[in-house]
Enzyme design. Sequence first.
Site, PDB file in Angstrom:
ATOM      1  N   ASP A  67      24.591  26.251 -29.718  1.00  0.00           N
ATOM      2  CA  ASP A  67      23.657  27.322 -29.354  1.00  0.00           C
ATOM      3  C   ASP A  67      22.578  27.524 -30.412  1.00  0.00           C
ATOM      4  O   ASP A  67      22.640  26.957 -31.510  1.00  0.00           O
ATOM      5  CB  ASP A  67      24.422  28.641 -29.102  1.00  0.00           C
ATOM      6  CG  ASP A  67      25.482  28.934 -30.162  1.00  0.00           C
ATOM      7  OD1 ASP A  67      25.456  28.286 -31.225  1.00  0.00           O
ATOM      8  OD2 ASP A  67      26.329  29.809 -29.937  1.00  0.00           O
ATOM      9  N   ASN A 134      34.970  39.289 -28.253  1.00  0.00           N
ATOM     10  CA  ASN A 134      35.081  39.524 -26.806  1.00  0.00           C
ATOM     11  C   ASN A 134      35.404  38.237 -26.048  1.00  0.00           C
ATOM     12  O   ASN A 134      35.339  38.205 -24.831  1.00  0.00           O
ATOM     13  CB  ASN A 134      33.787  40.166 -26.261  1.00  0.00           C
ATOM     14  CG  ASN A 134      32.554  39.301 -26.504  1.00  0.00           C
ATOM     15  OD1 ASN A 134      32.661  38.150 -26.926  1.00  0.00           O
ATOM     16  ND2 ASN A 134      31.384  39.849 -26.230  1.00  0.00           N
ATOM     17  N   HIS A 136      33.762  35.363 -26.439  1.00  0.00           N
ATOM     18  CA  HIS A 136      32.653  34.447 -26.172  1.00  0.00           C
ATOM     19  C   HIS A 136      32.854  33.135 -26.925  1.00  0.00           C
ATOM     20  O   HIS A 136      33.379  33.109 -28.028  1.00  0.00           O
ATOM     21  CB  HIS A 136      31.276  35.089 -26.415  1.00  0.00           C
ATOM     22  CG  HIS A 136      30.851  35.303 -27.818  1.00  0.00           C
ATOM     23  ND1 HIS A 136      30.602  36.553 -28.336  1.00  0.00           N
ATOM     24  CD2 HIS A 136      30.597  34.446 -28.821  1.00  0.00           C
ATOM     25  CE1 HIS A 136      30.208  36.430 -29.595  1.00  0.00           C
ATOM     26  NE2 HIS A 136      30.205  35.164 -29.918  1.00  0.00           N
ATOM     27  N   GLU A 141      28.855  34.895 -22.977  1.00  0.00           N
ATOM     28  CA  GLU A 141      29.420  36.243 -23.039  1.00  0.00           C
ATOM     29  C   GLU A 141      30.295  36.528 -21.810  1.00  0.00           C
ATOM     30  O   GLU A 141      30.161  35.857 -20.781  1.00  0.00           O
ATOM     31  CB  GLU A 141      28.270  37.258 -23.072  1.00  0.00           C
ATOM     32  CG  GLU A 141      27.381  37.167 -24.307  1.00  0.00           C
ATOM     33  CD  GLU A 141      27.994  37.818 -25.534  1.00  0.00           C
ATOM     34  OE1 GLU A 141      29.224  37.874 -25.659  1.00  0.00           O
ATOM     35  OE2 GLU A 141      27.214  38.270 -26.397  1.00  0.00           O
TER      36      GLU A 141
HETATM   37  C1  GLP Z   1      28.465  33.569 -32.902  1.00  0.00           C
HETATM   38  C2  GLP Z   1      28.363  32.106 -32.459  1.00  0.00           C
HETATM   39  C3  GLP Z   1      29.699  31.585 -31.958  1.00  0.00           C
HETATM   40  C4  GLP Z   1      30.796  31.948 -32.945  1.00  0.00           C
HETATM   41  C5  GLP Z   1      30.914  33.440 -33.041  1.00  0.00           C
HETATM   42  C6  GLP Z   1      32.029  33.912 -33.961  1.00  0.00           C
HETATM   43  O1  GLP Z   1      28.257  34.463 -31.885  1.00  0.00           O
HETATM   44  N1  GLP Z   1      27.389  31.900 -31.462  1.00  0.00           N
HETATM   45  O2  GLP Z   1      29.614  30.176 -31.784  1.00  0.00           O
HETATM   46  O3  GLP Z   1      32.018  31.382 -32.530  1.00  0.00           O
HETATM   47  O4  GLP Z   1      29.672  33.930 -33.545  1.00  0.00           O
HETATM   48  O5  GLP Z   1      31.589  33.870 -35.265  1.00  0.00           O
HETATM   49  P1  GLP Z   1      32.502  34.062 -36.548  1.00  0.00           P
HETATM   50  O6  GLP Z   1      33.148  32.733 -36.757  1.00  0.00           O
HETATM   51  O7  GLP Z   1      31.546  34.402 -37.639  1.00  0.00           O
HETATM   52  O8  GLP Z   1      33.476  35.144 -36.247  1.00  0.00           O
END
Ligand code: GLP
Length: 251
Positions: A67, A134, A136, A141
């Site tokens: 992304d 959540n 995702h 989402e």
């Molecule tokens: C962002 C990214 C996701 C990632 C998520 C969790 O939203 N787009 O790919 O998995 O954050 O991030 P973290 O690993 O910092 O908890």
Amino acid sequence: MKIILTKNYEQLSQVAAQIIISQVSEKNDSVLGLATGSTPIGTYKEIIKLYNDKQVDFSNVKSVNLDEYYGLEKGHEQSYFTFMNENLFKFININETYLPDGTNPNSFEECENYEKTIKNLGGIDLQLLGIGHNGHIGFNEPDTIFSTKTHCVRLKPSTIEANARFFETIDDVPKTAYTMGIGTIMSAKKILLLVSGEDKSDILYKTVTGQVRPQTPSSILHFHQNVIIVADELALKKILDICPEIIDKNI
Ligand code: GLP
């Protein structure tokens, strides 16, 4: 899916890096699907160590990222382009890397192009994932349907809040992003999901034991034949409390 329990974040990062390195050793021109967020940072550090120890060669490897924020220039310090350069790409000999172009205002064109890129590479051999609170994955989402292909999403307030820690103020966090779709992620041959910390314990439990439904996007992973979840003890707290027998088994 198979869950691997690790003592802590450090061990999680080592185990995950070994899985990725094995993938590249078995197929030196692997297409790696890569992820951002704080969770894979330790894995990338381990990969860099192994690369410096000459245990892996990325010269034929290609990567596609999950992304990118919509509207951020590549050079923006919080773009995922910058994240990947600063945490991995500039330290290894990878030559071909792709992320959605967050500056393309034509989302239809950008999403089509990204899907074509993945297809032309021959698909993703191993997709690395983190998970949002959540559920995702990428930026898919909770929704009423599972998305299929790369698309432009409006981020949930909780995601904007969670990611605000990387920006000066919450108002600076982009409200939309390009993300591979659930279908794109599910078409990867292997999936490696990393989960760390007690704050992810509930969503991990829900992902692994709950119903498959678009309101919990990560639950779709049940329908994939080759998923490895590497999680530390804190992230597995609820599973260890309620159903420890599912750890290390194919479920
Ligand atoms: C962002 C990214 C996701 C990632 C998520 C969790 O939203 N787009 O790919 O998995 O954050 O991030 P973290 O690993 O910092 O908890």
